[in-house]
Scaffold this motif. Structure first.
Motif, PDB file in Angstrom:
ATOM      1  N   VAL A 257       0.837  -1.207   0.000  1.00  0.00           N
ATOM      2  CA  VAL A 257       0.000   0.000   0.000  1.00  0.00           C
ATOM      3  C   VAL A 257       0.864   1.246   0.000  1.00  0.00           C
ATOM      4  O   VAL A 257       0.620   2.199  -0.749  1.00  0.00           O
ATOM      5  N   VAL A 258       1.881   1.251   0.844  1.00  0.00           N
ATOM      6  CA  VAL A 258       2.783   2.397   0.900  1.00  0.00           C
ATOM      7  C   VAL A 258       3.500   2.583  -0.426  1.00  0.00           C
ATOM      8  O   VAL A 258       3.681   3.705  -0.917  1.00  0.00           O
ATOM      9  N   SER A 259       3.887   1.482  -1.062  1.00  0.00           N
ATOM     10  CA  SER A 259       4.582   1.555  -2.354  1.00  0.00           C
ATOM     11  C   SER A 259       3.686   2.175  -3.421  1.00  0.00           C
ATOM     12  O   SER A 259       4.118   3.009  -4.222  1.00  0.00           O
ATOM     13  N   ALA A 263       4.217   5.700  -5.386  1.00  0.00           N
ATOM     14  CA  ALA A 263       4.279   5.764  -6.847  1.00  0.00           C
ATOM     15  C   ALA A 263       3.289   6.793  -7.391  1.00  0.00           C
ATOM     16  O   ALA A 263       3.607   7.566  -8.312  1.00  0.00           O
ATOM     17  N   VAL A 264       2.077   6.820  -6.846  1.00  0.00           N
ATOM     18  CA  VAL A 264       1.071   7.795  -7.276  1.00  0.00           C
ATOM     19  C   VAL A 264       1.539   9.208  -6.989  1.00  0.00           C
ATOM     20  O   VAL A 264       1.385  10.122  -7.821  1.00  0.00           O
ATOM     21  N   PHE A 265       2.117   9.402  -5.791  1.00  0.00           N
ATOM     22  CA  PHE A 265       2.605  10.732  -5.438  1.00  0.00           C
ATOM     23  C   PHE A 265       3.703  11.197  -6.391  1.00  0.00           C
ATOM     24  O   PHE A 265       3.707  12.346  -6.854  1.00  0.00           O
ATOM     25  N   LEU A 266       4.632  10.309  -6.715  1.00  0.00           N
ATOM     26  CA  LEU A 266       5.715  10.671  -7.634  1.00  0.00           C
ATOM     27  C   LEU A 266       5.178  10.957  -9.032  1.00  0.00           C
ATOM     28  O   LEU A 266       5.654  11.863  -9.731  1.00  0.00           O
ATOM     29  N   PHE A 267       4.158  10.182  -9.445  1.00  0.00           N
ATOM     30  CA  PHE A 267       3.558  10.394 -10.767  1.00  0.00           C
ATOM     31  C   PHE A 267       2.881  11.764 -10.835  1.00  0.00           C
ATOM     32  O   PHE A 267       3.047  12.517 -11.820  1.00  0.00           O
ATOM     33  N   LEU A 268       2.129  12.097  -9.801  1.00  0.00           N
ATOM     34  CA  LEU A 268       1.467  13.399  -9.771  1.00  0.00           C
ATOM     35  C   LEU A 268       2.487  14.541  -9.713  1.00  0.00           C
ATOM     36  O   LEU A 268       2.304  15.584 -10.352  1.00  0.00           O
ATOM     37  N   LEU A 269       3.549  14.343  -8.948  1.00  0.00           N
ATOM     38  CA  LEU A 269       4.580  15.364  -8.843  1.00  0.00           C
ATOM     39  C   LEU A 269       5.259  15.580 -10.185  1.00  0.00           C
ATOM     40  O   LEU A 269       5.504  16.727 -10.605  1.00  0.00           O
TER      41      LEU A 269
END
Length: 293
Positions: A257-259, A263-269
């Motif tokens: 879940v943390v992974s 990944a979503v956070f990095l994609f949005l960033l």
């Protein structure tokens, strides 16, 4: 009834300063047991009045402290184990106290001949006082239990557990206690796992958040080298608990879940940075307006 001067002087010494009152006092335990080869501490405290009751003299400092065995008076040329005015005292007896209130004594690597009644005396600028009661130190010999099955019968030094089962799950906890025929009164106890020294010391060893790394044979010793007075081993087996880490959290679920969230956070960033770089700046707007004209 007449009393010869020698007898009278002895009684006065035993009683402390002339006209001594409860303010002249030494406090220590009646007795306790020490395991031969171990290091033990005799707790001790003392008090004295600020003013001598009979003479009216101010008692404002302690000038000398003495610990002696097997003697009622503990004064003058009496054999002693510690004398603050004598730097040649026995090095195995360390004075942990001060000249104010604490008279604690530490005995290092006790031997059989250390068994005795010890008394503490302090001398001030207004008189001296000996703790008449004394503390009886008993020294007992603990068998060295070698790591063989047959030697476990009749052993004196043991590892006891807070749980009855030797098999525990990951994330569990257990407290191991080193016990012997002699009570552990402020003794130095060393712990080992599979023969390797652990950083924890003291009669009790608390293990929490167990993992497979904690599994093994635990022994305790009253000797820092682990060669003397060593207990029989207590074996600990740690079973893997599916879906949980050593502290009980569900790591097989938490880690993925943390992974994903990372990944979503990095994609949005990355998308935000790309969009910002692609947006026209002020200079582009000026050029565009001039072309339209």
């Amino acid at each position: 009834m007449k009393m010869n001067p020698w007898t009278l002087s002895v009684l006065l010494l035993l009683a402390g300063p002339l006209g001594a009152d409860p303010d002249w006092h030494v406090e220590y335990p009646d007795s306790f047991c020490v395991v031969e080869g171990s290091t033990a501490t005799i707790p001790c405290s003392f008090t004295h009045p600020k003013v001598h009751k009979e003479t009216g003299a101010v008692v404002d400092r302690v000038e000398r402290v003495v610990w002696c065995p097997k003697h009622q008076i503990c004064q003058g040329p009496t054999p002693n184990v510690y004398d603050s005015s004598n730097v040649r005292a026995d090095s195995r007896f360390l004075y942990l106290g001060d000249l104010v209130r604490n008279c604690t004594l530490k005995i290092i690597k006790t031997v059989k001949r250390d068994a005795a009644t010890y008394r503490f005396r302090f001398e001030t600028n207004g008189g001296g006082y000996t703790g008449q009661k004394g503390v009886r130190v008993n020294v007992t010999v603990v068998k060295n239990v070698r790591l063989t099955v047959s030697s476990t019968d009749g052993e004196d030094l043991k590892v006891r557990s807070s749980v009855t089962d030797h098999v525990l799950k990951e994330g569990g906890q257990v407290t191991l206690t080193c016990t012997s025929a002699c009570s552990f009164h402020q003794l130095d106890v060393h712990w080992y796992r599979n023969g390797h020294t652990l950083s924890e010391t003291g009669p009790a060893l608390h293990l929490s958040c167990l993992t497979n790394d904690d599994a093994g044979n635990y022994t305790c010793s009253l000797d820092s080298s682990g060669q003397k007075t060593t207990s029989a081993p207590w074996s600990l087996v740690v079973l893997e608990d599916e879906g949980r880490n050593k502290c009980g959290s569900d790591w097989r679920v938490t880690v993925p879940v943390v992974s994903v969230l990372l990944a979503v956070f990095l994609f949005l960033l990355a998308g935000l940075v790309f969009a910002k770089r692609s947006a026209p700046g002020p200079e582009h707007e000026i050029v565009y307006s001039e072309v339209v004209r």
